[in-house]
Scaffold this active site. Structure first.
Site, PDB file in Angstrom:
ATOM      1  N   CYS A 215       1.437 101.600 -29.825  1.00 31.40           N
ATOM      2  CA  CYS A 215       0.597 102.807 -29.811  1.00 31.40           C
ATOM      3  C   CYS A 215       1.381 103.981 -29.229  1.00 31.40           C
ATOM      4  O   CYS A 215       1.220 105.120 -29.685  1.00 31.40           O
ATOM      5  CB  CYS A 215      -0.677 102.571 -29.009  1.00 31.40           C
ATOM      6  SG  CYS A 215      -1.954 101.651 -29.907  1.00 31.40           S
TER       7      CYS A 215
ATOM      8  N   ASP B  71      13.549  97.794 -35.733  1.00 34.31           N
ATOM      9  CA  ASP B  71      13.343  96.884 -34.603  1.00 34.31           C
ATOM     10  C   ASP B  71      14.461  97.105 -33.582  1.00 34.31           C
ATOM     11  O   ASP B  71      15.631  97.250 -33.940  1.00 34.31           O
ATOM     12  CB  ASP B  71      13.336  95.429 -35.094  1.00 34.31           C
ATOM     13  CG  ASP B  71      12.775  94.477 -34.053  1.00 34.31           C
ATOM     14  OD1 ASP B  71      11.709  93.899 -34.301  1.00 34.31           O
ATOM     15  OD2 ASP B  71      13.408  94.313 -32.976  1.00 34.31           O
TER      16      ASP B  71
ATOM     17  N   HIS C  49      -4.848 100.746 -33.594  1.00 32.37           N
ATOM     18  CA  HIS C  49      -4.529  99.531 -32.841  1.00 32.37           C
ATOM     19  C   HIS C  49      -5.376  98.357 -33.335  1.00 32.37           C
ATOM     20  O   HIS C  49      -6.572  98.288 -33.084  1.00 32.37           O
ATOM     21  CB  HIS C  49      -4.751  99.748 -31.344  1.00 32.37           C
ATOM     22  CG  HIS C  49      -4.366  98.549 -30.540  1.00 32.37           C
ATOM     23  ND1 HIS C  49      -3.077  98.327 -30.094  1.00 32.37           N
ATOM     24  CD2 HIS C  49      -5.086  97.465 -30.152  1.00 32.37           C
ATOM     25  CE1 HIS C  49      -3.035  97.175 -29.453  1.00 32.37           C
ATOM     26  NE2 HIS C  49      -4.239  96.634 -29.467  1.00 32.37           N
TER      27      HIS C  49
ATOM     28  N   ASN D 248       3.898  87.654 -37.299  1.00 32.78           N
ATOM     29  CA  ASN D 248       3.735  86.619 -36.284  1.00 32.78           C
ATOM     30  C   ASN D 248       2.355  86.793 -35.668  1.00 32.78           C
ATOM     31  O   ASN D 248       1.956  87.917 -35.345  1.00 32.78           O
ATOM     32  CB  ASN D 248       4.829  86.731 -35.216  1.00 32.78           C
ATOM     33  CG  ASN D 248       6.186  86.342 -35.767  1.00 32.78           C
ATOM     34  OD1 ASN D 248       6.290  85.413 -36.561  1.00 32.78           O
ATOM     35  ND2 ASN D 248       7.224  87.059 -35.379  1.00 32.78           N
TER      36      ASN D 248
ATOM     37  N   GLY E 241       5.225  83.167 -31.788  1.00 34.74           N
ATOM     38  CA  GLY E 241       6.133  84.018 -31.015  1.00 34.74           C
ATOM     39  C   GLY E 241       5.766  85.486 -31.015  1.00 34.74           C
ATOM     40  O   GLY E 241       6.630  86.337 -30.793  1.00 34.74           O
TER      41      GLY E 241
ATOM     42  N   HIS F 250       0.146  94.444 -31.196  1.00 36.20           N
ATOM     43  CA  HIS F 250      -0.251  95.507 -32.125  1.00 36.20           C
ATOM     44  C   HIS F 250       0.326  95.052 -33.460  1.00 36.20           C
ATOM     45  O   HIS F 250       1.554  94.932 -33.596  1.00 36.20           O
ATOM     46  CB  HIS F 250       0.330  96.854 -31.671  1.00 36.20           C
ATOM     47  CG  HIS F 250      -0.040  98.026 -32.540  1.00 36.20           C
ATOM     48  ND1 HIS F 250      -0.569  99.198 -32.018  1.00 36.20           N
ATOM     49  CD2 HIS F 250       0.073  98.234 -33.870  1.00 36.20           C
ATOM     50  CE1 HIS F 250      -0.781 100.072 -33.006  1.00 36.20           C
ATOM     51  NE2 HIS F 250      -0.388  99.495 -34.147  1.00 36.20           N
TER      52      HIS F 250
ATOM     53  N   HIS G  18       2.055  94.071 -36.674  1.00 34.39           N
ATOM     54  CA  HIS G  18       3.288  94.631 -37.241  1.00 34.39           C
ATOM     55  C   HIS G  18       3.835  93.687 -38.295  1.00 34.39           C
ATOM     56  O   HIS G  18       3.853  92.474 -38.109  1.00 34.39           O
ATOM     57  CB  HIS G  18       4.337  94.907 -36.160  1.00 34.39           C
ATOM     58  CG  HIS G  18       4.552  93.769 -35.207  1.00 34.39           C
ATOM     59  ND1 HIS G  18       3.697  93.501 -34.164  1.00 34.39           N
ATOM     60  CD2 HIS G  18       5.521  92.820 -35.147  1.00 34.39           C
ATOM     61  CE1 HIS G  18       4.125  92.439 -33.494  1.00 34.39           C
ATOM     62  NE2 HIS G  18       5.233  92.002 -34.085  1.00 34.39           N
TER      63      HIS G  18
HETATM   64  P1  5GP Z   1       6.890  89.867 -32.596  1.00 37.48           P
HETATM   65  O1  5GP Z   1       7.753  88.900 -31.840  1.00 37.48           O
HETATM   66  O2  5GP Z   1       5.692  90.296 -31.771  1.00 37.48           O
HETATM   67  O3  5GP Z   1       6.526  89.447 -33.977  1.00 37.48           O
HETATM   68  O4  5GP Z   1       7.795  91.149 -32.816  1.00 37.48           O
HETATM   69  C1  5GP Z   1       7.908  92.204 -31.917  1.00 37.48           C
HETATM   70  C2  5GP Z   1       9.179  92.923 -32.277  1.00 37.48           C
HETATM   71  O5  5GP Z   1       9.122  94.197 -31.664  1.00 37.48           O
HETATM   72  C3  5GP Z   1      10.444  92.229 -31.770  1.00 37.48           C
HETATM   73  O6  5GP Z   1      11.279  91.927 -32.873  1.00 37.48           O
HETATM   74  C4  5GP Z   1      11.055  93.244 -30.815  1.00 37.48           C
HETATM   75  O7  5GP Z   1      12.456  93.299 -30.901  1.00 37.48           O
HETATM   76  C5  5GP Z   1      10.400  94.548 -31.229  1.00 37.48           C
HETATM   77  N1  5GP Z   1      10.210  95.511 -30.172  1.00 37.48           N
HETATM   78  C6  5GP Z   1       9.662  95.270 -28.948  1.00 37.48           C
HETATM   79  N2  5GP Z   1       9.605  96.403 -28.222  1.00 37.48           N
HETATM   80  C7  5GP Z   1      10.116  97.379 -29.014  1.00 37.48           C
HETATM   81  C8  5GP Z   1      10.315  98.784 -28.816  1.00 37.48           C
HETATM   82  O8  5GP Z   1      10.009  99.360 -27.777  1.00 37.48           O
HETATM   83  N3  5GP Z   1      10.861  99.468 -29.852  1.00 37.48           N
HETATM   84  C9  5GP Z   1      11.210  98.874 -31.024  1.00 37.48           C
HETATM   85  N4  5GP Z   1      11.742  99.644 -31.970  1.00 37.48           N
HETATM   86  N5  5GP Z   1      11.025  97.559 -31.251  1.00 37.48           N
HETATM   87  C10 5GP Z   1      10.492  96.823 -30.253  1.00 37.48           C
HETATM   88 ZN    ZN Z   2      -1.390  99.439 -30.140  1.00 32.00          ZN
END
Ligand code: 5GP
Ligand code: ZN
Length: 111
Positions: A6, A29, A45, A86, A92, A97, A99
């Site tokens: 957010c 990422d 959100h 995910n 994991g 939020h 994505h």
């Molecule tokens: P999840 O593991 O929840 O499916 O993916 C979260 C993703 O968000 C991870 O691949 C992580 O590297 C990425 N991520 C986490 N914090 C940030 C951030 O502040 N900026 C960006 N650009 N990516 C983020």
């Molecule tokens: Zn959010």
């Protein structure tokens, strides 16, 4: 507001944005696992796919069409790419939020 994505939507924290419209934003990422690793998110959100409601169905379709458009722009439509949500602990999920990961630019191992 504690949600980091957010904060990216509101520009409180920076991100390398590759696409934005009124409902969706996509950015690189911060810890890429492949040459192309983008996150495509709704601006509103929603914690995860498990929290989707019927009213969100058009938005989710638009997330996928945005992924297709960005994949073409990055050229990975030619070589292949993976789209991943995910959901929850065992998958994991680390950011609550919703994505969509768009990953490509190399051959990807399956789990
Ligand atoms: P999840 O593991 O929840 O499916 O993916 C979260 C993703 O968000 C991870 O691949 C992580 O590297 C990425 N991520 C986490 N914090 C940030 C951030 O502040 N900026 C960006 N650009 N990516 C983020
Ligand atoms: Zn959010």
């Amino acid at each position: 507001m504690e949600c980091i994505f957010c904060k990216i939507v509101s520009k409180e924290i920076p991100a390398d944005v590759v696409y934005e419209d009124d409902k969706i934003i996509a950015f690189k990422d911060i810890h890429p696992v492949a040459p192309v690793h983008l996150l495509i998110i709704p601006k509103i959100h929603i914690p995860s796919i498990d929290h989707l409601e019927l009213k969100d169905k058009t938005l989710i379709g638009e997330l996928f069409l945005t992924a297709q458009k960005i994949a073409r722009e990055k050229g990975v439509d030619k070589t292949g790419y993976r789209l991943t949500f995910n959901i929850g602990k065992d998958a994991g999920q680390t950011v609550d939020h919703l994505h969509l990961h768009l990953i490509g630019g190399k051959e990807l191992p399956w789990l």
